[in-house]
Design a protein around this motif. Structure first.
Motif, short mmCIF file in Angstrom:
data_model
loop_
_atom_site.label_atom_id
_atom_site.label_comp_id
_atom_site.label_asym_id
_atom_site.label_seq_id
_atom_site.Cartn_x
_atom_site.Cartn_y
_atom_site.Cartn_z
N GLN B 230 -27.43 27.87 -1.01
CA GLN B 230 -28.93 27.24 -1.04
C GLN B 230 -29.53 26.88 -2.28
OE1 GLN B 230 -31.81 27.29 1.82
NE2 GLN B 230 -30.83 28.71 2.91
N ILE B 231 -29.53 28.19 -2.94
CA ILE B 231 -29.98 28.07 -4.58
C ILE B 231 -29.46 27.14 -5.57
CG2 ILE B 231 -30.56 29.43 -6.82
CD1 ILE B 231 -32.13 30.13 -4.19
N GLN B 232 -28.00 26.70 -5.36
CA GLN B 232 -27.22 25.75 -6.11
C GLN B 232 -27.70 24.53 -5.70
OE1 GLN B 232 -23.44 27.30 -5.76
NE2 GLN B 232 -23.26 28.32 -7.79
N GLU B 233 -27.75 24.36 -4.22
CA GLU B 233 -28.11 23.14 -3.74
C GLU B 233 -29.55 22.67 -4.38
OE1 GLU B 233 -24.96 21.71 -2.80
OE2 GLU B 233 -26.69 20.36 -2.14
N THR B 234 -30.52 23.76 -4.19
CA THR B 234 -31.88 23.38 -4.60
C THR B 234 -31.83 23.05 -6.16
OG1 THR B 234 -32.57 25.00 -3.06
CG2 THR B 234 -34.00 24.63 -4.86
N ALA B 235 -31.05 23.79 -7.08
CA ALA B 235 -31.03 23.65 -8.26
C ALA B 235 -30.63 22.16 -8.65
CB ALA B 235 -30.20 24.64 -9.15
N LYS B 236 -29.50 21.73 -7.97
CA LYS B 236 -28.86 20.38 -8.20
C LYS B 236 -30.04 19.56 -7.97
CE LYS B 236 -24.46 20.27 -6.57
NZ LYS B 236 -23.62 20.14 -5.69
N PHE B 237 -30.81 19.23 -6.74
CA PHE B 237 -31.75 18.59 -6.25
C PHE B 237 -32.79 18.69 -7.60
CE2 PHE B 237 -35.03 16.34 -4.29
CZ PHE B 237 -36.10 17.22 -4.06
N LEU B 238 -33.33 19.80 -7.91
CA LEU B 238 -34.35 19.80 -8.70
C LEU B 238 -34.11 19.19 -10.17
CD1 LEU B 238 -36.16 23.31 -8.04
CD2 LEU B 238 -36.94 20.96 -7.19
N ASN B 239 -32.68 19.38 -10.38
CA ASN B 239 -32.45 18.81 -11.60
C ASN B 239 -32.38 17.39 -11.71
OD1 ASN B 239 -31.09 19.32 -14.41
ND2 ASN B 239 -29.15 18.34 -13.54
N THR B 240 -32.25 16.69 -10.54
CA THR B 240 -32.21 15.16 -10.27
C THR B 240 -33.86 14.79 -10.59
OG1 THR B 240 -32.50 15.12 -8.04
CG2 THR B 240 -30.34 15.06 -8.69
N ILE B 241 -34.55 15.67 -10.16
CA ILE B 241 -36.14 15.40 -10.31
C ILE B 241 -36.50 15.55 -11.85
CG2 ILE B 241 -38.26 16.12 -9.74
CD1 ILE B 241 -36.79 14.93 -7.23
N ASN B 242 -36.44 16.61 -12.45
CA ASN B 242 -36.60 16.69 -13.67
C ASN B 242 -35.66 17.88 -14.35
OD1 ASN B 242 -37.57 17.37 -16.08
ND2 ASN B 242 -39.58 17.56 -15.50
N PRO B 243 -34.85 17.57 -15.21
CA PRO B 243 -33.92 18.67 -15.78
C PRO B 243 -34.59 19.69 -16.63
CG PRO B 243 -33.45 16.55 -16.73
CD PRO B 243 -34.58 16.26 -15.92
N ASN B 244 -35.85 19.45 -16.85
CA ASN B 244 -36.84 20.44 -17.68
C ASN B 244 -37.93 21.08 -16.86
OD1 ASN B 244 -36.22 18.08 -20.18
ND2 ASN B 244 -35.34 20.36 -20.25
N LEU B 245 -37.63 20.85 -15.54
CA LEU B 245 -38.75 21.19 -14.79
C LEU B 245 -39.07 22.80 -14.61
CD1 LEU B 245 -40.29 20.31 -12.21
CD2 LEU B 245 -38.61 21.12 -10.64
N ARG B 246 -40.29 22.95 -14.72
CA ARG B 246 -41.05 24.43 -14.57
C ARG B 246 -40.59 24.75 -13.16
NH1 ARG B 246 -45.14 26.76 -17.91
NH2 ARG B 246 -45.89 27.86 -16.32
N ILE B 247 -40.10 26.08 -13.02
CA ILE B 247 -39.68 26.68 -11.75
C ILE B 247 -40.39 28.06 -11.66
CG2 ILE B 247 -37.99 27.25 -10.05
CD1 ILE B 247 -36.31 24.92 -11.18
N LYS B 248 -41.22 28.18 -10.70
CA LYS B 248 -41.51 29.61 -10.64
C LYS B 248 -41.00 30.34 -9.36
CE LYS B 248 -45.91 32.09 -10.45
NZ LYS B 248 -47.35 32.26 -9.93
N ILE B 249 -40.36 31.53 -9.53
CA ILE B 249 -39.72 32.25 -8.69
C ILE B 249 -40.63 33.44 -8.46
CG2 ILE B 249 -37.66 33.52 -8.13
CD1 ILE B 249 -36.57 30.71 -9.16
N ASN B 250 -41.20 33.42 -6.77
CA ASN B 250 -41.58 34.52 -6.54
C ASN B 250 -40.87 35.38 -5.27
OD1 ASN B 250 -44.23 33.82 -7.62
ND2 ASN B 250 -44.64 32.27 -6.09
N ALA B 251 -41.04 36.53 -5.40
CA ALA B 251 -40.17 37.45 -4.33
C ALA B 251 -40.94 37.51 -3.18
CB ALA B 251 -39.79 38.69 -5.07
N PHE B 252 -40.60 37.40 -2.06
CA PHE B 252 -41.52 37.64 -0.97
C PHE B 252 -41.59 39.23 -0.51
CE2 PHE B 252 -42.81 37.52 3.19
CZ PHE B 252 -42.29 38.50 4.09
N ARG B 253 -42.92 39.42 -0.25
CA ARG B 253 -43.52 40.75 -0.16
C ARG B 253 -44.20 40.65 1.18
NH1 ARG B 253 -40.77 42.13 -3.40
NH2 ARG B 253 -41.25 42.69 -5.49
N LYS B 254 -44.26 41.76 1.78
CA LYS B 254 -44.81 41.84 3.36
C LYS B 254 -46.38 42.01 3.10
CE LYS B 254 -40.72 43.21 5.76
NZ LYS B 254 -40.30 43.97 6.99
#
Lengths: 516, 288
Positions: B230-254
């Motif tokens: 899933q992460i690789q698919e997401t990365a591939k997709f976002l790369n087609t949008i903008n190869p220099n995209l800002r991506i914020k990774i949040n960790a799920f917390r309860k």
């Protein structure tokens, strides 16, 4: 003090395993000073001192040197020093060597210089042709020497307002060396200080809780171009300083007032104790100038590196928060300082009133401020268990940051010799340094004079205006000894407030006291 | 224009996590998604005046009152009585919040004005910002028209589900948007949010075309959207949008989530987040 008591106190100092040799020697000197008679005071002033409505910060019975001294290092570098048998330096190595030597001869209340100079301005002329790597190495060694030879967190260097090679390197060195010493201030001027230098400063705050940010245009307006921020956050004239600092406990003052609101306090009781404080200051100033003749025999004065006419004396206040809350209650209101607009207005009235008196009351040998005392918002000592520092909002009870800044900012203009607030930031801000730039610029627009930041979970903890490292405090608690004089103070402050366990910043305690 | 009202959950005057610089954030009430992992679920629902919270409030800070002129019933929240125990939020069957209130653009500006010297800009979040597009548009328009406020940038934090027609009404007064991509995989997206994600994909493409896509946010929920594929698919997709995209990774917390919805979810660990950041390293994204 009786001879028996003197002996046992001396013996206690001498045999204290928790003190280094230098610290023992310094404490013995403080003890000896207590043998001398206090400068002559009127009965009421003496009583106020004994009741601790007024506090002289245990500065000593016999002031034999000015409390804060800011040598004109620029002049020394240009002209050399006869007393120290030093020619004016001609290159970077000589300049650093010159300063290191001179620092060892500068007195102050702590025993170490409280001012190291506007380092970037002093050194830039010696850096022409020096390559980056060489400059970095030399500055780093210099910085290390300062920390090891002057182990006191009240030692203070200034940078800015312009962006310089030396300035940027100092910030880099700070992040690399992670030393408590020296304390550091960036003079900020929106028309002179680049955002790049500001970012360097902010990155340094993230790493080591330094620097302070000072409002350069405001300082120049009050003190002229030749000013510096020293010790905690005290702003004074270069080539001058402050004879003494005496502080008024506003809370104890309002407790002496028998009225049912602000009127009798503002019209009678407060002015009365302000005057008594000034009398104590006058006695101490005269002792230092006329009896000890410090400004005649110290080589710094003889060589014109300090000049009596650039000195004044600092009138400090603390406990404003409690005073306001007590008065509000007497007037039948539950509004609290920092949260309630009426309470805040009352606070400004109080500081206005004191400033007004200080502007009118002549004080001898205070040409550094037109013959008048400087006004100072004093950051507290570890004996202050029921008062908040200066004009600050009580620790752990502050409102949100915007409301906090807006509440305290209106005081800042009045405190020409220093006032500072410490703001708390969460770790998340390190990923968005622009947000800190925004807050800094906004705070200055709102008229703040000086402020700094404390990051939650940082190794560096800002105690009032100086720093301690958590690891130093832990080591001190284990071994009962620290290389830094200031660790003891920090450890006491931390123990008394449980700062380590708190979420918020705080730090409103300071103690210059070593023997009592 | 300035009388346009929005239902506001709350306002945060200073925020370092809602876009570039220090920002003034308006959190709107109401969201069209039903994310099981939502960490402020009380911003999802709209109040239906059932009155349960009024009964449950221990200090009587809530009251349903009728405006005599309009015979309209509204929730009144007496802030000075409130002890912030959050009981009302816990008992609300609609996942709403009785402290939310209707606010006009004019009122919002009044709060914003004194804060302006400290800000890079304003962000509207929520809830779902695009569920009240008129308010957002008028707020941003007013900011851009005001001499003192016009230097502030206007950002939207969104789940990306609004139709493009809605975005078109906002795009001219919006300087940037931050979009949450809950999952690229449509089944996963449906399981997490109760909604499809085609609209989100369309929004991301549209915003990038308009050069207003500031960043994409990925909330890592273990066993849902964190698999390597899933992460690789997401990365591939976002790369087609903008190869220099800002991506914020949040960790799920309860923390803050509804217990009955998240009891079988796992929190993302630091290591898992690091692993995901590593997977993205082969690209030129600005990951943080």
């Amino acid at each position: 003090m009786k001879l028996d008591e003197l002996r046992s106190r001396a013996e206690a100092i001498i045999s204290n395993p928790g003190l280094t040799y230098q610290q023992r020697k310094h404490n013995l000197a403080l003890l000896a000073e207590q043998l001398v008679e206090y400068p002559t005071l009127g009965d009421e002033a003496r009583k106020a001192l004994d009741e601790r409505v007024i506090c002289d910060l245990f500065e000593g019975n016999a002031p034999y040197r000015a409390r804060y001294i800011l040598p004109d290092y620029g002049k020394a570098l240009r002209e050399g020093s006869k007393f120290l048998e030093l020619e004016p330096p001609t290159n970077l190595a000589e300049a650093l060597n010159f300063l290191t030597i001179l620092y060892s001869q500068v007195p102050s209340i702590t025993g170490f210089p409280v001012y190291l100079g506007d380092i970037d301005t002093l050194l830039e002329p010696f850096t022409a042709g020096v390559l980056d790597a060489e400059l970095y190495q030399q500055l780093k060694l210099f910085w290390r020497a300062v920390d090891r030879m002057l182990p006191d967190a009240f030692t203070h260097a200034n940078l800015g307002p312009k962006d310089t090679r030396v300035g940027r390197m100092i910030f880099q060195i700070e992040r690399e060396l992670k030393q408590v010493v020296p304390n550091l201030t960036l003079k900020y001027d929106p028309t002179l200080t680049s955002d790049e230098l500001l970012i360097e400063a902010i990155q340094t705050v993230f790493a080591v809780g330094k620097p302070h940010f000072a409002n350069h245009p405001m300082m120049v307006e009050d003190l002229g171009e030749e000013y510096a921020v020293v010790s905690c956050y005290n702003s004074l004239k270069i080539g001058g300083g402050s004879h003494t600092l005496t502080r008024l406990n506003l809370r104890r003052t309002v407790e002496k007032d028998t009225g049912d609101g602000r009127t009798s306090f503002l019209e009678k009781t407060l002015p009365h104790y302000v005057e008594l404080t000034l009398q104590i200051m006058e006695a101490r100033i005269r002792y230092l100038v006329e009896k000890v003749k410090f400004y005649e025999h110290d080589f710094l004065a003889q060589e014109g590196l300090i000049n009596l006419n650039r000195f004044s004396a600092m009138f400090g206040i603390f406990g404003l928060a409690e005073t306001v809350n007590i008065l509000m209650e007497r007037e039948g209101s539950s509004g609290k300082y920092g949260f309630d607009e009426q309470a805040n207005q009352l606070a400004y009235q109080i500081t206005d009133k004191i400033a007004e008196i200080l502007h009118q009351r002549e004080l001898p040998y205070c040409e550094g401020n037109g013959g008048k005392a400087f006004f100072h918002s004093q950051s507290g000592i570890d004996l202050d268990l029921d008062t908040t520092a200066g004009t600050r909002i009580p620790y752990g009870e502050e409102p949100e940051l915007f409301e906090h800044i807006m509440a305290v900012a209106p005081h800042h203009r009045k405190f020409n010799s220093g006032v500072s607030d410490i703001f708390h930031f969460e770790e998340t801000v390190t990923k968005n340094p622009q947000s800190m730039i925004d807050v800094i610029k906004g705070a200055f627009k709102m008229g703040m004079r000086d402020f700094t930041f404390n990051l939650a979970d940082s190794e560096f903890v800002r105690v009032t205006g100086y720093l301690v490292r958590r690891s130093d405090v832990e080591q001190y608690q284990k071994e009962q000894r620290s290389r830094y004089d200031s660790t003891v103070l920090g450890a006491n402050a931390l123990a008394n407030q449980g700062i380590m366990n708190r979420q918020r910043r705080v730090i409103s305690r300071e103690s210059d006291q070593r023997t009592r | 224009m300035n009388q346009t009202r929005g239902l506001v959950n709350r306002i945060l005057k200073f925020s370092a996590v809602d876009g570039p610089g220090n920002r003034f954030v308006v959190f709107l009430q109401g969201c069209n998604f039903q994310c099981i992992n939502c960490h402020n679920p009380h911003t999802i629902g709209k109040c239906n005046l059932c009155g349960i919270c009024v009964k449950e409030c221990p200090v009587g800070a809530l009251k349903i009152e009728t405006t005599t002129s309009t015979s309209e019933q509204t929730m009144h929240y007496y802030e000075d009585r409130c002890t912030h125990c959050d009981r009302c939020i816990k008992v609300c069957p609609e996942s709403s919040n009785p402290q939310a209130r209707w606010m006009s653009v004019k009122e919002a500006l009044k709060i914003l004005y004194p804060v302006e010297p400290f800000l890079s800009g304003v962000t509207v979040s929520g809830g779902e910002a695009t569920s009240q597009p008129d308010f957002v548009r008028e707020l941003f328009r007013a900011i851009k028209a005001d001499p003192k406020l016009s230097r502030l940038t206007t950002f939207i934090d969104s789940n990306g589900s609004a139709p493009i027609e809605i975005w078109e009404t906002l795009i001219d007064v919006t300087d940037g948007a931050m979009i949450d991509l809950k999952a690229l995989n449509s089944e996963t997206h449906k399981a997490l949010t109760g909604n499809e994600n085609e609209s989100v994909i369309k929004t991301i493409k549209y915003l990038e075309k308009k050069k207003k896509l500031y960043e994409v946010r990925l909330l890592i929920i273990p066993d849902y959207n964190d698999s390597k594929e899933q992460i690789q698919e997401t990365a591939k997709f976002l790369n087609t949008i903008n190869p220099n995209l800002r991506i914020k990774i949040n960790a799920f917390r309860k923390h803050g989530t509804k217990e009955n919805l998240t009891k079988n979810l796992k929190e993302a660990t630091k290591e898992q987040v690091e692993q995901i950041k590593n997977l993205l390293e082969n690209y030129n994204f600005k990951v943080y």
